[in-house]
Design a protein around this motif. Structure first.
Motif, mmCIF file in Angstrom:
data_model
loop_
_atom_site.group_PDB
_atom_site.id
_atom_site.type_symbol
_atom_site.label_atom_id
_atom_site.label_comp_id
_atom_site.label_asym_id
_atom_site.label_seq_id
_atom_site.Cartn_x
_atom_site.Cartn_y
_atom_site.Cartn_z
ATOM 1 N N UNK A 97 0.903 -1.224 -0.101
ATOM 2 C CA UNK A 97 0.150 -0.046 -0.018
ATOM 3 C C UNK A 97 0.899 1.150 -0.009
ATOM 4 N N UNK A 98 2.013 0.944 0.837
ATOM 5 C CA UNK A 98 2.793 2.301 0.739
ATOM 6 C C UNK A 98 3.926 2.543 -0.533
ATOM 7 N N UNK A 99 4.244 1.526 -0.992
ATOM 8 C CA UNK A 99 4.982 1.547 -2.308
ATOM 9 C C UNK A 99 4.376 0.427 -3.446
ATOM 10 N N UNK A 153 7.622 6.084 10.332
ATOM 11 C CA UNK A 153 8.494 6.532 10.632
ATOM 12 C C UNK A 153 9.372 7.083 9.150
ATOM 13 N N UNK A 154 10.244 7.790 9.197
ATOM 14 C CA UNK A 154 11.217 8.055 7.957
ATOM 15 C C UNK A 154 12.107 6.998 7.743
ATOM 16 N N UNK A 155 11.832 6.469 6.487
ATOM 17 C CA UNK A 155 12.456 5.223 5.960
ATOM 18 C C UNK A 155 13.593 5.564 5.160
ATOM 19 N N UNK A 156 13.326 6.528 4.024
ATOM 20 C CA UNK A 156 14.532 6.746 3.410
ATOM 21 C C UNK A 156 14.557 5.732 2.021
ATOM 22 N N UNK A 157 14.824 6.085 0.842
ATOM 23 C CA UNK A 157 14.728 5.281 -0.356
ATOM 24 C C UNK A 157 16.179 5.813 -1.185
ATOM 25 N N UNK A 227 7.329 7.148 2.667
ATOM 26 C CA UNK A 227 7.139 6.672 1.312
ATOM 27 C C UNK A 227 7.976 7.053 0.449
ATOM 28 N N UNK A 228 7.860 6.547 -0.786
ATOM 29 C CA UNK A 228 8.576 7.511 -1.919
ATOM 30 C C UNK A 228 7.771 8.626 -2.502
ATOM 31 N N UNK A 229 6.668 8.680 -1.917
ATOM 32 C CA UNK A 229 5.924 9.886 -2.353
ATOM 33 C C UNK A 229 6.237 10.955 -1.795
ATOM 34 N N UNK A 230 7.267 11.044 -0.770
ATOM 35 C CA UNK A 230 7.612 12.471 0.072
ATOM 36 C C UNK A 230 8.838 13.018 -0.597
ATOM 37 N N UNK A 238 3.937 13.904 -5.520
ATOM 38 C CA UNK A 238 3.635 15.360 -5.155
ATOM 39 C C UNK A 238 4.738 15.919 -4.274
ATOM 40 N N UNK A 239 5.370 14.913 -3.481
ATOM 41 C CA UNK A 239 6.652 15.415 -2.675
ATOM 42 C C UNK A 239 5.841 15.645 -1.297
ATOM 43 N N UNK A 240 6.573 16.588 -0.359
ATOM 44 C CA UNK A 240 6.213 17.069 0.610
ATOM 45 C C UNK A 240 4.697 17.798 0.679
ATOM 46 N N UNK A 241 3.717 17.535 1.587
ATOM 47 C CA UNK A 241 2.370 17.857 1.651
ATOM 48 C C UNK A 241 2.053 18.075 2.956
ATOM 49 N N UNK A 242 1.251 18.926 3.244
ATOM 50 C CA UNK A 242 0.760 18.940 4.633
ATOM 51 C C UNK A 242 -0.322 17.916 5.039
ATOM 52 N N UNK A 243 -0.257 17.306 6.237
ATOM 53 C CA UNK A 243 -1.243 16.020 6.287
ATOM 54 C C UNK A 243 -2.650 16.443 6.378
ATOM 55 N N UNK A 244 -2.935 17.746 6.466
ATOM 56 C CA UNK A 244 -4.463 18.334 6.361
ATOM 57 C C UNK A 244 -4.917 18.266 4.946
#
Length: 397
Positions: A97-99, A153-157, A227-230, A238-244
């Protein structure tokens, strides 16, 4: 050729692609024995069988393949270089689901190799491995403990890419001690305490992009998180995005969470900003023709990359090198200049002639001789990192 020769098959699997490279166990750092790729893959058993047939035609028998190593992305509660057994497959599937673009293809490929080449050992080098020695302060989000305990948590890719950059940039900058620390990171189970630290930020810019901070060959953190989305705005992520932002969009457009995530992963990023393409070449062409949204996409990517470079500079108290890798990082000299120009007062002096004249898909130093922070371009070699680590395990056995 007899079966006394032992070789490693390094496999790079995409959602519809299959690439491989062949290395000798005793001389991994020498030139590849063979490489190939298949596109528009819908059945991995067919692609794998096709690659083995290609190798057989070149004189490499199946019995010579001692090991297959996979560049797996994200597993639930596991990391490092592991035997690619059913436990690894289940851990990949648990994080699909995350990747979603990476995990299902790798799980399918590992199972397919188990059927087609059962005699070969199977290893998985997780992209998260490079961040195992990053501080907990980087890994931890400010979420409730119950969220952290389920793995948020932050995983890093891009671990293999950034690890290779750590090795090669140190060599280009005349720091063989730092290069050795990077190469032996997994063997030594961490960075070496060098007499003089080597601090760098690698900007891997391509279809997916990230900026990684590296100290003495080991990551201190990267722009990608859970996730790789960030992180950076990527081709269509999208990259970084506010949770709201996601629940707000769901209310405004009357869409589900799955629909919102699909929009962000397929229509966001550089495509979302520019409105014309997710390919930087097309975006730059449109910007040159006066398209303001295309220009904004370039500026946003440069701003984000520069912000992360600044973050790693602050965390390490300075930088000795900044490097670029990936299709965009290697080939777009204008973007490199756009990212670095505002950093001149921090000690970055780009040699514009070197930067512009560096041939595409090549490497070298592009900063001026008196630049306090060196700037390099490297051509990533993920397969070499994968094969080298697998060869060390095999040799030890």
């Amino acid at each position: 050729m007899g079966n006394s020769r032992k070789i490693i098959l390094a496999v790079n699997v995409g959602s519809t692609s299959y690439k491989y490279a062949l290395f000798g166990i005793s001389d991994v750092d020498s030139a590849r024995l063979k490489k190939g790729s298949f596109e528009r893959v819908s059945n991995y058993e067919e692609a794998i069988s096709g690659s083995l047939a290609e190798l057989k035609e070149e004189g490499f028998g199946e019995g010579e393949i001692d090991a297959v190593v996979f560049k797996t992305v994200l597993g639930k509660n596991i990391s490092g270089l592991l035997e690619a057994d059913e436990r690894v497959v289940e851990a990949l599937e648990a994080m699909s689901f995350v990747a979603p673009a990476h995990n299902p293809p790798y799980a399918a490929a590992i199972r397919a190799f188990g059927k087609i080449l059962p005699s070969a050992k199977k290893f998985a080098l997780f992209e998260t491995s490079f961040y195992d020695w990053a501080d907990d302060a980087w890994k931890r989000y400010a979420v409730p403990n119950s969220w952290f305990e389920i793995g948020i948590k932050r995983n890093g890719f891009h671990g293999a890419t950034h690890k290779y950059a750590a090795e090669r940039v140190a060599e280009l900058c005349g720091r063989p001690d730092a290069a050795e620390s990077a190469k032996m990171l997994y063997v030594n189970k961490g960075r070496l305490p060098l007499e003089k630290p080597f601090r760098m930020a690698n900007c891997h810019l391509g279809g997916s992009s990230s900026v990684c901070g590296v100290l003495n060959g080991a990551a201190i953190g990267t722009s990608m998180g859970f996730s790789p989305q960030s992180g950076l705005p990527q081709n269509n992520r999208v990259g970084d995005l506010d949770a709201a932002a996601i629940p707000f969009a769901m209310r405004e457009f009357g869409i589900s969470a799955d629909e919102a995530l699909a929009k962000l992963s397929k229509e966001g990023g550089l495509l979302g900003i520019s409105g014309v393409s997710n390919d930087m070449r097309d975006i730059r062409g449109e910007a040159m023709r006066g398209n303001p949204n295309a220009r904004l996409a370039i500026d946003t990517l440069a701003h984000s990359a520069r912000s992360y470079i600044g973050a790693w500079l602050a965390q390490m108290g300075g930088l000795d090198a900044i490097s670029f890798s990936g299709g965009i990082g290697e080939n777009d000299f204008e973007l490199r200049e756009e990212i670095l120009e505002p950093l001149e007062n921090l000690g970055v002096s780009l040699d514009k002639k070197k930067n512009e004249s560096l041939p595409k898909k090549s490497e070298g130093i592009i900063s001026s001789d008196d630049s306090k922070i060196k700037v390099a371009v490297v051509v990533s070699d993920e397969e070499l990192v994968m094969a080298r680590e697998a060869a060390r395990i095999l040799s030890a056995r």
